[in-house]
Motif scaffolding. Structure first.
Motif, PDB file in Angstrom:
ATOM      1  N   THR A  11       0.846  -1.338  -0.081  1.00 47.95           N
ATOM      2  CA  THR A  11       0.000   0.112   0.120  1.00 47.95           C
ATOM      3  C   THR A  11       0.888   1.116  -0.182  1.00 47.95           C
ATOM      4  O   THR A  11      -0.079   2.307  -0.213  1.00 47.95           O
ATOM      5  CB  THR A  11      -0.911   0.163   1.167  1.00 47.95           C
ATOM      6  N   THR A  26      -4.252   8.565  -3.376  1.00 50.16           N
ATOM      7  CA  THR A  26      -4.695   8.094  -4.573  1.00 50.16           C
ATOM      8  C   THR A  26      -6.312   7.486  -4.281  1.00 50.16           C
ATOM      9  O   THR A  26      -6.112   6.451  -3.597  1.00 50.16           O
ATOM     10  CB  THR A  26      -4.113   7.261  -5.555  1.00 50.16           C
ATOM     11  N   TYR A  27      -7.394   8.042  -4.371  1.00 54.62           N
ATOM     12  CA  TYR A  27      -8.635   7.584  -3.956  1.00 54.62           C
ATOM     13  C   TYR A  27      -9.641   7.264  -5.126  1.00 54.62           C
ATOM     14  O   TYR A  27      -9.812   8.282  -5.998  1.00 54.62           O
ATOM     15  CB  TYR A  27      -9.337   8.716  -3.024  1.00 54.62           C
ATOM     16  N   ASN A  28      -9.767   6.076  -5.323  1.00 57.76           N
ATOM     17  CA  ASN A  28     -10.800   5.409  -6.525  1.00 57.76           C
ATOM     18  C   ASN A  28     -10.007   5.915  -7.921  1.00 57.76           C
ATOM     19  O   ASN A  28     -10.729   6.316  -8.574  1.00 57.76           O
ATOM     20  CB  ASN A  28     -12.124   6.219  -6.241  1.00 57.76           C
ATOM     21  N   GLY A  29      -8.817   5.623  -7.734  1.00 54.97           N
ATOM     22  CA  GLY A  29      -7.936   6.008  -9.095  1.00 54.97           C
ATOM     23  C   GLY A  29      -7.551   7.446  -9.233  1.00 54.97           C
ATOM     24  O   GLY A  29      -7.018   7.846 -10.264  1.00 54.97           O
ATOM     25  N   LYS A  77       2.639   7.031  -4.996  1.00 45.59           N
ATOM     26  CA  LYS A  77       1.458   6.342  -4.769  1.00 45.59           C
ATOM     27  C   LYS A  77       1.140   6.043  -3.177  1.00 45.59           C
ATOM     28  O   LYS A  77       1.909   6.434  -2.575  1.00 45.59           O
ATOM     29  CB  LYS A  77       1.716   4.954  -5.665  1.00 45.59           C
ATOM     30  N   ASN A 111      -9.496   1.189   0.126  1.00 43.28           N
ATOM     31  CA  ASN A 111      -9.128   1.855  -0.932  1.00 43.28           C
ATOM     32  C   ASN A 111      -7.595   1.622  -1.312  1.00 43.28           C
ATOM     33  O   ASN A 111      -7.350   1.439  -2.216  1.00 43.28           O
ATOM     34  CB  ASN A 111      -9.477   3.305  -0.825  1.00 43.28           C
ATOM     35  N   GLU A 134      -7.000  -1.972  -2.547  1.00 43.67           N
ATOM     36  CA  GLU A 134      -7.630  -1.935  -3.835  1.00 43.67           C
ATOM     37  C   GLU A 134      -6.701  -1.252  -4.869  1.00 43.67           C
ATOM     38  O   GLU A 134      -6.331  -1.851  -5.999  1.00 43.67           O
ATOM     39  CB  GLU A 134      -9.239  -1.431  -3.981  1.00 43.67           C
ATOM     40  N   GLU A 135      -6.185   0.193  -4.558  1.00 40.15           N
ATOM     41  CA  GLU A 135      -5.174   0.768  -5.340  1.00 40.15           C
ATOM     42  C   GLU A 135      -3.925  -0.242  -5.534  1.00 40.15           C
ATOM     43  O   GLU A 135      -3.387  -0.304  -6.499  1.00 40.15           O
ATOM     44  CB  GLU A 135      -4.766   2.151  -4.743  1.00 40.15           C
ATOM     45  N   LYS A 166      -4.288  -2.928  -7.840  1.00 41.90           N
ATOM     46  CA  LYS A 166      -4.620  -2.820  -9.485  1.00 41.90           C
ATOM     47  C   LYS A 166      -3.586  -3.130 -10.500  1.00 41.90           C
ATOM     48  O   LYS A 166      -2.204  -2.800  -9.959  1.00 41.90           O
ATOM     49  CB  LYS A 166      -4.880  -1.366  -9.717  1.00 41.90           C
TER      50      LYS A 166
END
Length: 324
Positions: A104, A209-212, A269, A317, A320-321, A324
């Motif tokens: 992360t 970076t939140y929801n891309g 990131k 989040n 999830e990031e 990706k």
């Protein structure tokens, strides 16, 4: 199928107790219906998986796996909650990246660069990022107090170059305080940075970076009861952290733009929290933190809450990031 998430905490620096608290909060707020959560302590004397009953099992450092009830567990993602070395300075990032394990935090190079205050500020200056006048000293180097004060003035701040949570930092008001302050900083690191005093409103800006999307969170104003935002102010209630900050719309827009520029220029990131002081309405960068505190009382989670993002959403989040 649930993902295996290792939450790493602890570390080798003076910040390890703070990191253990951050890591525990992350474990409490990750969704157990979505993730298998493993509490991992990385300490100077041991790397272990800590079960809920306190039982410890060693980490296989060759592939970063653990044995649980006779089964070998590998991780889909590592949530990095280590403040200081080896989690914030690039060592852990490099190790995980070599093993191909998502994490992360920011990549190895960015972690190493931002953890080194001197190098980070030097890298950002050509992009128009304002910062204080500074003077560098390495351990063993001759110390010329008159030369230092001539360059940075009084008062000034003496800081360990690679340390966090205000360990190894002193405010110096007179030349006779300079040498003891330097000696104090050398207890934390073999490099120090001495900076001119900036008189103005101090703010902390979280960028994630939140929801891309690169997202700047609501800004926090720091009002310390002490001379500066030191360890007591950060962790023992000797400060006010006011979110959103009591600054003008123009100042808000300026520091938002600068914080976003720092994040994107460094190709960051994950999490970032940068500190600024306003001088004549302009934000001056103090430092960039890439593994900020993760408790509910910590600054970045406070900012996320103001943006309507819960701890569970914030941590989910981040995973999830990373995946990706």
């Amino acid at each position: 199928m649930k993902k295996n998430i290792g939450v790493v905490m602890g570390g080798y620096s003076s910040e390890y107790k703070i990191s253990l608290k951050s890591g525990d909060v992350v474990c409490q707020h990750l969704d157990p219906e979505k993730y298998n959560i493993y509490r991992i302590h990385i300490l100077k004397d041991k790397w272990v998986h800590v079960m809920e009953n306190g039982t410890e099992t060693p980490i296989n450092k060759g592939n970063f796996t653990i044995e649980v009830e006779g089964k070998t567990i590998s991780f889909d993602c590592i949530f990095n909650a280590i403040h200081g070395t080896p989690g914030e300075d690039g060592y852990l990032q490099g190790y995980l990246e070599l093993l191909g394990i998502p994490h992360t935090s920011c990549p190895m190079y960015q972690a190493g660069l931002t953890f080194n205050k001197r190098d980070c500020l030097a890298a950002l200056k050509p992009f128009g990022i304002k910062c204080a006048t500074s003077y560098y000293i390495n351990k063993g180097q001759a110390i010329n107090g008159e030369e230092i004060i001539k360059k940075v003035g009084l008062p000034c701040f003496v800081k360990a170059n690679k340390a966090g949570s205000s360990f190894g930092i002193s405010k110096v008001n007179s030349e006779d305080q300079l040498l003891p302050a330097i000696e104090n900083s050398f207890k934390e690191d073999d490099e120090i940075i001495i900076e001119s005093f900036l008189d103005g409103t101090e703010v902390s800006v979280g960028v994630i970076t939140y929801n891309g999307e690169v997202t700047v969170l609501p800004i926090t104003e720091i009002v310390s009861e002490n001379d500066f935002f030191d360890y007591e102010a950060k962790y023992q209630g000797k400060s006010q952290e006011i979110t959103p900050a009591r600054i003008s719309e123009e100042m808000t827009n300026k520091v938002t733009e600068v914080a976003k520029k720092v994040y994107t220029t460094l190709k960051m990131k994950g999490f970032s929290r940068s500190e600024y002081i306003f001088v004549d309405g302009e934000p001056y960068l103090l430092e960039v933190n890439t593994i900020p505190g993760m408790t509910a009382e910590s600054i970045l989670p406070q900012q996320a809450a103001k943006a309507g993002i819960s701890l569970s959403e914030l941590f989910d989040n981040a995973i999830e990031e990373a995946l990706k």
